[in-house]
Design a protein around this motif. Sequence first.
Motif, short mmCIF file in Angstrom:
data_model
loop_
_atom_site.label_atom_id
_atom_site.label_comp_id
_atom_site.label_asym_id
_atom_site.label_seq_id
_atom_site.Cartn_x
_atom_site.Cartn_y
_atom_site.Cartn_z
N GLU A 238 3.36 2.14 52.91
CA GLU A 238 3.27 0.70 53.10
C GLU A 238 4.66 0.06 52.96
O GLU A 238 5.43 0.41 52.07
CB GLU A 238 2.32 0.10 52.06
CG GLU A 238 2.04 -1.38 52.28
CD GLU A 238 1.00 -1.91 51.32
OE1 GLU A 238 0.83 -3.14 51.29
OE2 GLU A 238 0.39 -1.11 50.60
N GLY A 239 4.96 -0.85 53.87
CA GLY A 239 6.24 -1.54 53.82
C GLY A 239 7.35 -0.86 54.58
O GLY A 239 8.48 -1.38 54.62
N PRO B 155 2.82 1.58 67.72
CA PRO B 155 2.50 1.45 66.29
C PRO B 155 2.22 2.82 65.69
O PRO B 155 1.68 3.72 66.35
CB PRO B 155 1.26 0.57 66.29
CG PRO B 155 1.31 -0.17 67.58
CD PRO B 155 1.90 0.78 68.57
N GLY C 67 8.27 -6.08 65.92
CA GLY C 67 7.31 -5.33 65.12
C GLY C 67 7.47 -5.57 63.65
O GLY C 67 8.17 -6.49 63.20
N ASP C 68 6.81 -4.75 62.87
CA ASP C 68 6.77 -4.90 61.42
C ASP C 68 8.03 -4.30 60.81
O ASP C 68 8.25 -3.09 60.86
CB ASP C 68 5.53 -4.16 60.89
CG ASP C 68 5.40 -4.28 59.37
OD1 ASP C 68 6.18 -5.05 58.78
OD2 ASP C 68 4.53 -3.62 58.81
N GLY D 231 8.73 -4.55 57.65
CA GLY D 231 8.44 -4.19 56.27
C GLY D 231 8.91 -5.22 55.26
O GLY D 231 9.23 -6.36 55.60
N GLU D 232 8.93 -4.79 54.01
CA GLU D 232 9.23 -5.72 52.92
C GLU D 232 10.42 -5.21 52.09
O GLU D 232 10.50 -5.43 50.89
CB GLU D 232 8.00 -5.85 52.02
CG GLU D 232 6.76 -6.33 52.79
CD GLU D 232 5.50 -6.25 51.95
OE1 GLU D 232 5.57 -5.72 50.82
OE2 GLU D 232 4.45 -6.72 52.43
N PRO E 199 9.76 -0.20 57.39
CA PRO E 199 10.17 -0.95 58.59
C PRO E 199 9.98 -0.11 59.85
O PRO E 199 10.48 1.02 59.93
CB PRO E 199 11.64 -1.24 58.34
CG PRO E 199 11.84 -1.09 56.87
CD PRO E 199 10.89 -0.01 56.46
#
Length: 466
Positions: free
Chosen positions: A78-79, A72, A16-17, A19-20, A81
């Motif tokens: 946003e970002g 999800p 999955g995501d 993040g940044e 994890p």
Amino acid sequence: MRMTLSDLLVATGAVGDVGERGNPVIESVRIDSRAASAGSLFVCIPGARLDGHHFAAEAVAKGAAAVLADRPLAGLPEGTPVLLVRDTVAALGKLARAWRERVGAKLVAVSGSAGKTTVKELTAAILAKAGPTAKNYKNFNNKIGLPLSMLEAGEADLTWVMELGISAPGEMEPLAAIAAPDVAVIHNVGPAHLEALGDVAGVATEKCKLFAALRPGGTALASLDYPELWAAAKAVCPGVVALSTKGGPAPYRAKYLGAISEGRGRFFLRLDDLEMEVVTPLTGGHFAENILAAAAAARILGATEDHIASGLATAVMPEQRFFCRRHGNYTLIDDTYNANPLSMRRAIAAAAETAQGRPLVLVLGEMREMGHHAESEHGRMGEVAAGSGARAIFYHGAHAEAVGEGLSRKGFSGIFAVVDSPDAFLATLAGTGLGGGVFLFKGSRSMHMEHYLAALTQSIQKDATA
């Protein structure tokens, strides 16, 4: 716990995501959004009443560095994890096992039908004399509580003592796999959770699956005094080492030598080649097997005679587990955490010994999860209560008629009252003329017998200040 986000991905098999935010260090795991803090991983646990996925945004707002979820999530900054897995509870277990492998501490796994928490506390008290030791918080011993307890253990801890609790078939195997113990001890089995496990042999069979998860070179300990347990243990682990408090041919043995003061008792221990006497904050013959299990497990991990004697002498027993308090003429015994036929019989016997000629009053609650054994087991409870010498017995819950019949079979001539609230208990007690003595409070967790204890405590304190 201290693991990076990438470590968590590997341990749980998540996708999955992420993040940044680079590869942050995760220092704790939380399942309650209110407890989330900076550097924590928030694990979304689905439930019938509350679903942790609905609280992920709150956890992140409180500083959670990442979220473990099975779907999800919307509404996160946003970002953030988000680690996605099929089953967050299973992933929590995998994470705990990964942390256990990284730290490399020696782990003692404890199970049994009565006194698991006492054995866990005593074992940890002994091992703490030899070095840093982690243990379950209270009785966090199920598929969620066990991994959370393991993840709370520190990297410097030399030993972990973990209690494992089960109530249905199929529960022990995944728990045992998470713990992967170096020493596993099952000190007794009895008629607990019979609604799901059928009979005592079923209890023993499920619990002994713990031994199959021993690490190479690990040691299994089981009581020879329970035939169903010993048979099940030998079937899983032919090299299981025997414990006995009844004089059985076991290398680890114990005997109760008697009380030396209210709340303290002397015990003899034979730990393979070591013989010793110890003083503990426990009185009653049934505590011998708890003390033996703890001392044997600790001895196998290298505890010395001094560690064992000092650890047992200074161990602090948790509340709601035969915890004694004095209030003037009253000795109140709080054993309200839970109850099954084995633990009930033992608590009544220990309370009778504590009384030593003073009036004994039993305030008992229903034993739940007995299935079709409920009527017969409550009848036996009445018989045991009748044999205790109690002046009065108060009962709360279903199967009161069976309890009363058990009392009658043994010729009980004292006061028997069925009460449905703490106020009703106090009102009935006031009419008995009992102004002191030893009062035991015990019942299944859902019966909330601690409310009855609290009511009497408040009444005593009120009278003392009037």
